[in-house]
Scaffold this active site. Sequence first.
Site, PDB file in Angstrom:
ATOM      1  N   ASP A 263       1.001  -1.076  -0.119  1.00 44.02           N
ATOM      2  CA  ASP A 263      -0.052   0.027   0.050  1.00 44.02           C
ATOM      3  C   ASP A 263       0.911   1.222   0.000  1.00 44.02           C
ATOM      4  O   ASP A 263       1.957   1.335   0.354  1.00 44.02           O
ATOM      5  CB  ASP A 263      -1.151  -0.011   1.315  1.00 44.02           C
TER       6      ASP A 263
HETATM    7  C1  BGC Z   1      -4.913   3.140  -0.077  1.00 45.86           C
HETATM    8  C2  BGC Z   1      -4.971   2.183  -1.272  1.00 45.86           C
HETATM    9  C3  BGC Z   1      -4.978   2.717  -2.459  1.00 45.86           C
HETATM   10  C4  BGC Z   1      -3.539   3.546  -2.604  1.00 45.86           C
HETATM   11  C5  BGC Z   1      -3.249   4.580  -3.669  1.00 45.86           C
HETATM   12  C6  BGC Z   1      -3.785   4.105  -0.162  1.00 45.86           C
HETATM   13  O1  BGC Z   1      -3.702   5.106   0.625  1.00 45.86           O
HETATM   14  O2  BGC Z   1      -5.070   2.315   0.924  1.00 45.86           O
HETATM   15  O3  BGC Z   1      -5.944   1.369  -1.239  1.00 45.86           O
HETATM   16  O4  BGC Z   1      -5.033   1.936  -3.550  1.00 45.86           O
HETATM   17  O5  BGC Z   1      -3.498   4.527  -1.594  1.00 45.86           O
HETATM   18  O6  BGC Z   1      -3.897   5.420  -4.044  1.00 45.86           O
END
Ligand code: BGC
Length: 744
Positions: A263
């Site tokens: 993530d």
């Molecule tokens: C989120 C993800 C997301 C990523 C990219 C993160 O903060 O938890 O689900 O895909 O950001 O935007």
Amino acid sequence: MKSTVISIVLTAASAGSAMAATPVYLDPKAPIEDRVEDALSRMTLEEKVALCHAQSKFSSAGVPRLGIPEVWMSDGPHGVRAEINWNDWGHAGWTNDSVTAFPALTALAATWNPDMAALYGKNVGEEARYREKDVLLGPGVNIYRTPLNGRNFEYMGEDPFLASVMVVPYVRELQKNGVAACVKHFALNNQEQWRGNINVDVSDRALYEIYLPAFKAAVQDGGAWSIMGAYNKVWNQHCCHNKRLLEDILRGEWGFDGVVITDWGGAHDTREAALNGLDIEMGSFTNGLTSESEFTYDDYFLARPFLELIRKGEVPESVADDKARRILRLIFRTAMNTEKPFGSLHSPEHYAAAKAIGDESIVLLRNTGILPLDPAAGRKILVVGDNAVRKLTDGGGSSELKVKDYVSPLEAIREVFGPENVTFAQGYAAGRPMYSSEEVIPAAVQDSLRAEAVAKAAEADVVIYVGGLNKNAFQDCESTDRREYELPFGQNELIEALIAANPSTVIANITGNAYAMPWADRVPAILHVGYLGTMGGASMADVLSGAVNPSGKMPYSIPVRLQDNGAHAFDATSYPGVESAEGDVLFGACAPQQRYAEDILVGYRWHDTRKIPARYAFGHGLSYTTFAYGKPVLSAKELGPDGKLELTVPVTNTGSREGAEVVQLYIADDKASVLRPVKELKGFEKVTLAPGETREVTFTVTPDMLAFFDEGAHAWRTEPGSFTALVGGSSATADAKVRFKYAE
Ligand code: BGC
């Protein structure tokens, strides 16, 4: 003359031999593993490491020298997110990146229809392909543990079987577009509060029975090409480089051959990231950690620090080879996939798909007969509520979408019931969507909006109330949890006043979560509507008018009170966790600890087993027609280890219009050596029946459906004895029973 011909032939021949010498990795007909090995053999160590981390907010580098393209990723999961700047979170301001917003995943789960999941994957995949994305960051399959989790709307409900059945077709159909699914957030990211550093402690039984099955299904049955590590810690180690989750379970037990992506900003340690199964490090900020700084992707844990560890001999180069292999495999499956279609964007077919999924997702929780509202009756309708006009594709965090079109409930209701019959009052103010803060609305503003709505309600024949939650921080929004189970913005007070002014007040709340409904028994009808995206208003209006007969079923329970939910039946160690005194180096303030005290009794398993009825049970959902269940019949009375039973149950449409029913099969272990939930969902089928029609629905019962996870043996175990199969239209009404024996 002759010599000219010969020279042409020679030239052609040498061109031919040059073609024959095309490197294997560039030959689309060569087996993918041969291409991977060939590409790898041509790469320098630096090139391998360059594959393993971000080069911008949403891309990682390819191997430019070899013509191997970059990997482009995008959120996900309800449509393709607008382009983000290379180096910061600002929108890039393109004018060709508006899309179709599909219903949120919790709404998809409410269809209980895997064909809808397939339609979803296909259509969102076509949009991702058209936008030239290689990886779509979704779907999410974290289990709905608490109604306070700000991100439940991005997941598929509280039951591992339902989520497993629904995630597989989404992944398969999406990937047919040459776009990888990135199933998220692996694992135990079941709340947003403290998501970056909370340390979750959970029993192996709950892990294997509740929290892992949908991920496993996405990997093994869906064939997902990538998976996203979660922000939180489990067993004191961050999920993005958690040895047990990534090496032992994902790779070891499930045989995952794809790519593990962090993530954004989820990596915290180079050695762990190198050795514990992470492949690509993405970042929330340019230094990969906690703040925006100069252009320093090279400082990411899996960048220069990783390279240095290898150069010093502290980590073998084979570790970089393994990561590069997986990433190359991903590139051949996506960016360099010569079979991939071209995709399409906001086409009529995509709108139709979004509408069809939305139609099937709306859950009719209650109806004393007021619905459907016949448009021909020409009633004076007052629509009240901010969500009737608010664009619910904005906000919510990374799942935000820039839509080309958005049909609001008010617009659609006007169209269906005639603009001359419909008036509107906002009723309450909710403020703009913001990521981590809220706008304060003066009480005087709320008072005057309420007074206006109540006065208009008294004049109307029917009030349609379209409130609920929204995508603001502390509502249905990433990075924050809800603060309370009650509806926000003074809506309960407003609803009470509306009912007093006009008893014909129909509630059609939009939400991704359960919420308190103290007025539930005093309103004539309640619709539970998810965030349905571009066509959401049209789906809602068609259900209200009866053009669509509702067939959604709750993918999560709606408890009467928050403390009736298992996670909230204990002290703060269960939710939201407690801060440890030691603090955390990376996040400064605290290192919260959490224990999932309800263990395997998540959702309806808790309500059933602890005998705490939900207000609206898991699996509940009414129709404008009615259904009756006959007696289920089994093909035999006993099941052996390699056997199977056929369970057949007649279901009849006893009403006067066509409708669809989700026939649900639950299984109960009558006597076990361990605590087992009263019953667990093991099958379902959505059937459409004409008035008076009876259909026999057949389920196959196999021994694995009877098993529990035996922690001591680290294996699934089915104990001999008596079991009951229960069939019905919800977890609360599945009372058509038949017993059978399991014998070894
Ligand atoms: C989120 C993800 C997301 C990523 C990219 C993160 O903060 O938890 O689900 O895909 O950001 O935007």
